[in-house]
Design a protein around this motif. Structure first.
Motif, PDB file in Angstrom:
ATOM      1  N   ARG A  91      22.021  27.165 -41.021  1.00 47.91           N
ATOM      2  CA  ARG A  91      20.739  27.646 -41.546  1.00 47.91           C
ATOM      3  C   ARG A  91      19.582  27.105 -40.704  1.00 47.91           C
ATOM      4  N   GLU A  92      19.606  25.831 -40.395  1.00 46.50           N
ATOM      5  CA  GLU A  92      18.534  25.226 -39.603  1.00 46.50           C
ATOM      6  C   GLU A  92      18.488  25.827 -38.204  1.00 46.50           C
ATOM      7  N   ARG A  93      19.637  26.047 -37.595  1.00 46.18           N
ATOM      8  CA  ARG A  93      19.662  26.619 -36.252  1.00 46.18           C
ATOM      9  C   ARG A  93      19.162  28.069 -36.266  1.00 46.18           C
ATOM     10  N   LEU A  94      19.539  28.814 -37.278  1.00 45.76           N
ATOM     11  CA  LEU A  94      19.072  30.196 -37.378  1.00 45.76           C
ATOM     12  C   LEU A  94      17.555  30.255 -37.595  1.00 45.76           C
ATOM     13  N   LEU A  95      17.033  29.387 -38.454  1.00 49.77           N
ATOM     14  CA  LEU A  95      15.592  29.369 -38.696  1.00 49.77           C
ATOM     15  C   LEU A  95      14.820  28.933 -37.446  1.00 49.77           C
ATOM     16  N   SER A  96      15.371  27.977 -36.724  1.00 47.21           N
ATOM     17  CA  SER A  96      14.717  27.527 -35.495  1.00 47.21           C
ATOM     18  C   SER A  96      14.667  28.655 -34.473  1.00 47.21           C
ATOM     19  N   ALA A  97      15.778  29.387 -34.334  1.00 50.06           N
ATOM     20  CA  ALA A  97      15.814  30.518 -33.409  1.00 50.06           C
ATOM     21  C   ALA A  97      14.857  31.615 -33.857  1.00 50.06           C
ATOM     22  N   ALA A  98      14.825  31.865 -35.159  1.00 49.19           N
ATOM     23  CA  ALA A  98      13.917  32.887 -35.687  1.00 49.19           C
ATOM     24  C   ALA A  98      12.464  32.494 -35.449  1.00 49.19           C
ATOM     25  N   ASN A  99      12.117  31.236 -35.669  1.00 49.28           N
ATOM     26  CA  ASN A  99      10.764  30.752 -35.422  1.00 49.28           C
ATOM     27  C   ASN A  99      10.344  31.021 -33.989  1.00 49.28           C
ATOM     28  N   GLU A 100      11.234  30.724 -33.090  1.00 55.03           N
ATOM     29  CA  GLU A 100      10.912  30.870 -31.671  1.00 55.03           C
ATOM     30  C   GLU A 100      10.794  32.340 -31.274  1.00 55.03           C
ATOM     31  N   VAL A 147      12.954  41.737 -31.962  1.00 54.61           N
ATOM     32  CA  VAL A 147      14.089  40.815 -31.819  1.00 54.61           C
ATOM     33  C   VAL A 147      15.215  41.219 -32.766  1.00 54.61           C
ATOM     34  N   GLY A 148      16.380  41.488 -32.196  1.00 53.93           N
ATOM     35  CA  GLY A 148      17.530  41.881 -32.997  1.00 53.93           C
ATOM     36  C   GLY A 148      18.345  40.686 -33.466  1.00 53.93           C
ATOM     37  N   ILE A 149      19.221  40.966 -34.393  1.00 49.84           N
ATOM     38  CA  ILE A 149      20.086  39.930 -34.959  1.00 49.84           C
ATOM     39  C   ILE A 149      20.931  39.252 -33.893  1.00 49.84           C
ATOM     40  N   ASP A 150      21.437  40.037 -32.946  1.00 50.64           N
ATOM     41  CA  ASP A 150      22.327  39.464 -31.935  1.00 50.64           C
ATOM     42  C   ASP A 150      21.637  38.392 -31.103  1.00 50.64           C
ATOM     43  N   ARG A 151      20.346  38.585 -30.821  1.00 50.12           N
ATOM     44  CA  ARG A 151      19.623  37.570 -30.049  1.00 50.12           C
ATOM     45  C   ARG A 151      19.413  36.298 -30.858  1.00 50.12           C
ATOM     46  N   ILE A 152      19.138  36.466 -32.146  1.00 48.88           N
ATOM     47  CA  ILE A 152      18.983  35.292 -33.013  1.00 48.88           C
ATOM     48  C   ILE A 152      20.287  34.503 -33.056  1.00 48.88           C
ATOM     49  N   GLU A 189      22.741  34.515 -30.898  1.00 49.37           N
ATOM     50  CA  GLU A 189      23.018  33.900 -29.592  1.00 49.37           C
ATOM     51  C   GLU A 189      22.180  32.644 -29.388  1.00 49.37           C
ATOM     52  N   ARG A 190      20.889  32.714 -29.718  1.00 54.40           N
ATOM     53  CA  ARG A 190      20.014  31.557 -29.539  1.00 54.40           C
ATOM     54  C   ARG A 190      20.414  30.412 -30.464  1.00 54.40           C
ATOM     55  N   ALA A 191      20.833  30.755 -31.687  1.00 56.40           N
ATOM     56  CA  ALA A 191      21.213  29.724 -32.652  1.00 56.40           C
ATOM     57  C   ALA A 191      22.580  29.132 -32.366  1.00 56.40           C
ATOM     58  N   GLY A 192      23.423  29.878 -31.647  1.00 57.99           N
ATOM     59  CA  GLY A 192      24.768  29.386 -31.356  1.00 57.99           C
ATOM     60  C   GLY A 192      25.674  29.374 -32.569  1.00 57.99           C
ATOM     61  N   VAL A 193      25.547  30.416 -33.398  1.00 56.93           N
ATOM     62  CA  VAL A 193      26.382  30.503 -34.596  1.00 56.93           C
ATOM     63  C   VAL A 193      27.102  31.845 -34.608  1.00 56.93           C
TER      64      VAL A 193
END
Length: 216
Positions: free
Chosen positions: A29-38, A48-53, A55-59
Motif C-alpha cells: 500500500r505504501e509503495r503504491l501510494l508513493s508511486a501514485a503521488n509521484e 498515468v495507467g495502472i501498469d506504470r504505477i 512498475e514504479r511501486a514494484g508490486v
C-alpha cells in the motif's frame, strides 16, 4: 526522488521515518501510494495507467486490486494522502505565529513555501477534479479538501474577530485558488506575496465593518 510536490515528499518522508523506527519495509500500500503521488501529480491522473504505477511501486498487479480495488480508489487514496500532508504542513507553519491575524495571513506564507522549486505542478485537486466525473470519488476527495481550506480561513477569521467570518473565508479561499493558478499558469514568483498583501487589505476591511454588516 523524481518530480513531486512538497506534499508528496512529506508523505514519502513519513513512510520512511516509520520504516526507520520499526525496521519494516514499506508495505505494498505504501509503495503504491508513493508511486501514485509521484506519477499522478507530475503527469496527470488520466495520463498515468495502472501498469506504470505497478512498475514504479514494484508490486504485483494483484496487490493493487487487493489493496484498493480499482484505479479510482487509488486516485481517491492519493488525494486523501495529499490532503493530510497539505493540512499538516499548513497547520505546522501556523504554529510560529502568536496571534490570529498573523496566523490567517500566514496561510499565504505557507502557500508560498509550496511553490518553491521546479517540482511545483499546480494544485493536485484542481488537476484531478478537471478529469473526474460528477459524483466520483475523486470529486468527493477534492471537495473535502476545498471544504477544509475554506473552513480554515473561516475559523481563523472568526478567531481574529471578523464579524462576518464566512464571507471573508470565501473571499480568501478564492484568493488562495487564484494564487496557485497564477504560479502554475503564469510562472509568477510574486503571486504569493501579492495574494498575502491583498488578503491583508480584505482582513482589515472586514475587521472595520460593523458587526451587522456583510461583505457579500
Amino acid at each position: 526522488m523524481a518530480r513531486t510536490s512538497k506534499e508528496a515528499a512529506m508523505v514519502a518522508d513519513g513512510a520512511r521515518a516509520h520504516d526507520a523506527r520499526t525496521g519494516a519495509k514499506p508495505s505494498a500500500r505504501e509503495r503504491l501510494l508513493s508511486a501514485a503521488n509521484e506519477l499522478f501529480y507530475a503527469e496527470g491522473v488520466q495520463t498515468v495507467g495502472i501498469d506504470r504505477i505497478i512498475e514504479r511501486a514494484g508490486v504485483a498487479k494483484a496487490s493493487l486490486y487487493n489493496t484498493f480495488g480499482s484505479k479510482d480508489e487509488l486516485v481517491h487514496a492519493y488525494l486523501k494522502a495529499r490532503h493530510a500532508a497539505t493540512s499538516a504542513r499548513i497547520l505546522a507553519a501556523l504554529e510560529r505565529f502568536e496571534n490570529p491575524r498573523d496566523r490567517l495571513l500566514g496561510v499565504f506564507d505557507a502557500l508560498s513555501e509550496s511553490f518553491k522549486g521546479p517540482s511545483y505542478r499546480g494544485c493536485a485537486f484542481i488537476a484531478a477534479s478537471a478529469e473526474a466525473g460528477p459524483g466520483s470519488s475523486t470529486e468527493r476527495a477534492s471537495n473535502d479538501y476545498r471544504a477544509w481550506v475554506r473552513g480554515l480561513f473561516t475559523d481563523l477569521a472568526r478567531q481574529a474577530g471578523v464579524p462576518d467570518a464566512e464571507s471573508l473565508g470565501r473571499r480568501l479561499h478564492l484568493l488562495y485558488d487564484g494564487c496557485a493558478v497564477s504560479v502554475r499558469m503564469d510562472g509568477d514568483p510574486g503571486a504569493a506575496a501579492a495574494a498575502r498583501a491583498t488578503a491583508e487589505v480584505l482582513l482589515d476591511a472586514a475587521l472595520a465593518a460593523p458587526k451587522s454588516g456583510h461583505l457579500g
